[in-house]
Design a protein around this motif. Structure first.
Motif, PDB file in Angstrom:
ATOM      1  N   ILE A 169      -6.412 -11.074   9.912  1.00 23.89           N
ATOM      2  CA  ILE A 169      -5.830 -11.131  11.256  1.00 23.89           C
ATOM      3  C   ILE A 169      -4.858  -9.986  11.529  1.00 23.89           C
ATOM      4  O   ILE A 169      -4.384  -9.830  12.651  1.00 23.89           O
ATOM      5  N   GLY A 170      -4.535  -9.183  10.526  1.00 26.44           N
ATOM      6  CA  GLY A 170      -3.641  -8.053  10.767  1.00 26.44           C
ATOM      7  C   GLY A 170      -3.099  -7.467   9.480  1.00 26.44           C
ATOM      8  O   GLY A 170      -3.419  -7.927   8.376  1.00 26.44           O
ATOM      9  N   LYS A 171      -2.285  -6.420   9.635  1.00 29.32           N
ATOM     10  CA  LYS A 171      -1.661  -5.750   8.496  1.00 29.32           C
ATOM     11  C   LYS A 171      -0.166  -5.588   8.748  1.00 29.32           C
ATOM     12  O   LYS A 171       0.253  -5.286   9.874  1.00 29.32           O
ATOM     13  N   VAL A 172       0.619  -5.788   7.693  1.00 28.81           N
ATOM     14  CA  VAL A 172       2.079  -5.722   7.805  1.00 28.81           C
ATOM     15  C   VAL A 172       2.628  -4.855   6.674  1.00 28.81           C
ATOM     16  O   VAL A 172       1.872  -4.299   5.872  1.00 28.81           O
ATOM     17  N   ASP A 173       3.945  -4.734   6.612  1.00 30.50           N
ATOM     18  CA  ASP A 173       4.565  -3.858   5.610  1.00 30.50           C
ATOM     19  C   ASP A 173       5.114  -4.643   4.418  1.00 30.50           C
ATOM     20  O   ASP A 173       6.034  -4.199   3.742  1.00 30.50           O
ATOM     21  N   PHE A 174       4.556  -5.855   4.173  1.00 30.54           N
ATOM     22  CA  PHE A 174       4.992  -6.651   3.026  1.00 30.54           C
ATOM     23  C   PHE A 174       3.800  -7.472   2.531  1.00 30.54           C
ATOM     24  O   PHE A 174       2.769  -7.562   3.198  1.00 30.54           O
ATOM     25  N   PHE A 175       3.953  -8.074   1.355  1.00 27.89           N
ATOM     26  CA  PHE A 175       2.929  -9.003   0.861  1.00 27.89           C
ATOM     27  C   PHE A 175       3.607 -10.105   0.063  1.00 27.89           C
ATOM     28  O   PHE A 175       4.718  -9.932  -0.438  1.00 27.89           O
ATOM     29  N   HIS A 176       2.911 -11.254  -0.067  1.00 28.78           N
ATOM     30  CA  HIS A 176       3.461 -12.404  -0.781  1.00 28.78           C
ATOM     31  C   HIS A 176       2.872 -12.584  -2.178  1.00 28.78           C
ATOM     32  O   HIS A 176       3.518 -13.168  -3.037  1.00 28.78           O
ATOM     33  N   GLN A 177       1.627 -12.118  -2.391  1.00 25.01           N
ATOM     34  CA  GLN A 177       0.965 -12.375  -3.669  1.00 25.01           C
ATOM     35  C   GLN A 177       0.635 -11.069  -4.389  1.00 25.01           C
ATOM     36  O   GLN A 177      -0.060 -10.220  -3.840  1.00 25.01           O
ATOM     37  N   GLU A 178       1.126 -10.956  -5.596  1.00 26.71           N
ATOM     38  CA  GLU A 178       0.939  -9.746  -6.403  1.00 26.71           C
ATOM     39  C   GLU A 178      -0.465  -9.681  -7.014  1.00 26.71           C
ATOM     40  O   GLU A 178      -1.009  -8.600  -7.236  1.00 26.71           O
ATOM     41  N   LYS A 179      -1.074 -10.853  -7.275  1.00 25.68           N
ATOM     42  CA  LYS A 179      -2.372 -10.907  -7.956  1.00 25.68           C
ATOM     43  C   LYS A 179      -3.414 -11.576  -7.061  1.00 25.68           C
ATOM     44  O   LYS A 179      -3.067 -12.273  -6.097  1.00 25.68           O
ATOM     45  N   PRO A 180      -4.729 -11.431  -7.396  1.00 30.31           N
ATOM     46  CA  PRO A 180      -5.772 -12.130  -6.627  1.00 30.31           C
ATOM     47  C   PRO A 180      -5.555 -13.648  -6.676  1.00 30.31           C
ATOM     48  O   PRO A 180      -5.050 -14.190  -7.664  1.00 30.31           O
TER      49      PRO A 180
END
Length: 359
Positions: free
Chosen positions: A43-54
């Motif tokens: 749904i989109g792209k941001v400048d952060f993430f919550h999960q380091e691994k798959p």
């Protein structure tokens, strides 16, 4: 302990849950490098993430509950999704296949907005093998999945072929470039009836068609078919026969207007949010179905449905008021024959796909 290469475990033994408080509004107008997913996919792209691994993500609220995705590292999901985070005992893609097979939607609760909870489905049991064997199984299933994806693409191309042929023969429905006589649906029907509001029951007498049994592309999908009991005195009001047109009249804007022809020899019963349509001989069912499933008509139907107070809805009178062109019956018959030929290819592809899915 592994017995014959496998150990019986519960889902909660090999993973833990994670939650997200992200909303769709947190994604709007953002432009980053890290992907965010919702029930419909990216749904989109941001400048952060919550999960380091798959990890695995499961739709836990609303439409599509139980739908499962395998998502890459350095990504996130919004709050309607549940993070399923595998531990060192299991390969993420192996766990993904396992969870898909569990059909977690069966755990739903809630009458208005359905939910599923990790505390309920974490008790699901499955066979866990060692990591090297998991790799082999994942490799085999990935190859089968590629075959299934290819065949689904073939089905999509067949649907596009028929839709293109429809417009070629009859023209766009709103524009009516061919100059056909215009009528209302009320002029071409002998009967328009709602289905029953009675609930499905275990061990019922009749197969029960619901909203999910009508596909977006104008076909019947009889997977997850429920059963129902109807008194003999009421059966004729809601039973469908071969050649009836089925129209989904209510629910979300996206679901209103799904239309297909009932092409089975076994009589079935329809739910109350489906309209049963029987036509005069001047219009063939397959032509009306493809007319209703054109992009132009779907857009018109969604605009009509937005006027409902509680949820999107089109009632029988509104349905009968829809304008439709009336091509010569000879041309309609040519189109019906073309659809029959394409359906032969569809049947073969669907059969091959089901055999692959069983594997």
């Amino acid at each position: 302990m592994f017995v014959a290469g496998f150990m019986r475990v519960r889902l909660g033994d090999v993973c833990e849950k994670g939650s997200s408080n992200l909303k769709q509004s947190d994604v709007n107008d953002k432009n980053g490098e890290y992907e965010i997913y919702g029930a419909s996919g990216l749904i989109g792209k941001v400048d952060f993430f919550h999960q380091e691994k798959p990890y695995i993500a499961v739709v836990k609220d609303g439409a599509g509950i139980g739908r499962t995705m395998l998502l890459p590292e350095k990504t996130s999901v919004i709050g309607t999704m549940q993070y399923i985070l595998p531990n060192e005992k299991v390969i993420p893609k192996y766990l993904y296949y396992v969870i898909r097979y569990m059909h977690l939607e069966k755990y739903f609760t809630g009458a208005t907005i359905p939910h599923i909870y990790f505390k309920d489905y974490k008790r699901e049991e499955f066979n866990l093998c060692d990591l090297s064997e998991q790799e082999k199984i994942v490799s085999t299933l990935s190859k089968i999945e590629k075959i299934i994806t290819h065949r689904k693409q073939q089905l999509e191309k067949l649907d596009l072929l028929v839709k293109a042929r429809f417009v070629e023969m009859f023209g766009e429905p709103i524009l009516n470039e061919k100059g056909w006589n215009m009528v209302t649906i009320g002029d071409i029907v002998t009967e328009v009836k709602y289905g029953t509001s009675k609930p499905a029951v275990e061990g019922g007498k009749y197969p029960y068609l619901r909203m999910n049994n009508l596909t977006y592309d104008g076909h019947l999908d009889l997977t997850n078919l429920k059963m129902i009991d109807i008194p003999d005195s009421e059966i004729e009001k809601c039973i469908v026969h071969r050649g009836d047109v089925l129209f989904n009249r209510t629910n979300s804007i996206e679901l209103v207007g799904k239309t297909c022809v009932f092409d089975k020899d076994e009589d079935m019963v329809i739910a109350g949010y489906i309209i049963r349509v029987r036509l005069k001989s001047i219009m063939l069912p397959i032509v009306l179905s493809y007319f209703m499933n054109t992009d132009a008509l779907k857009k018109k139907l969604r605009n009509m449905a937005k006027g409902a107070v509680n949820q999107a809805n089109i009632n029988a009178q509104e349905f009968k008021s829809i304008n439709i062109y009336l091509p010569p019956i000879e041309l309609q018959t040519q189109f019906a024959d073309f659809v029959k030929q394409v359906d032969k290819s569809r049947f073969i592809t669907l059969k091959e796909n089901k055999e692959s899915e069983i594997l």
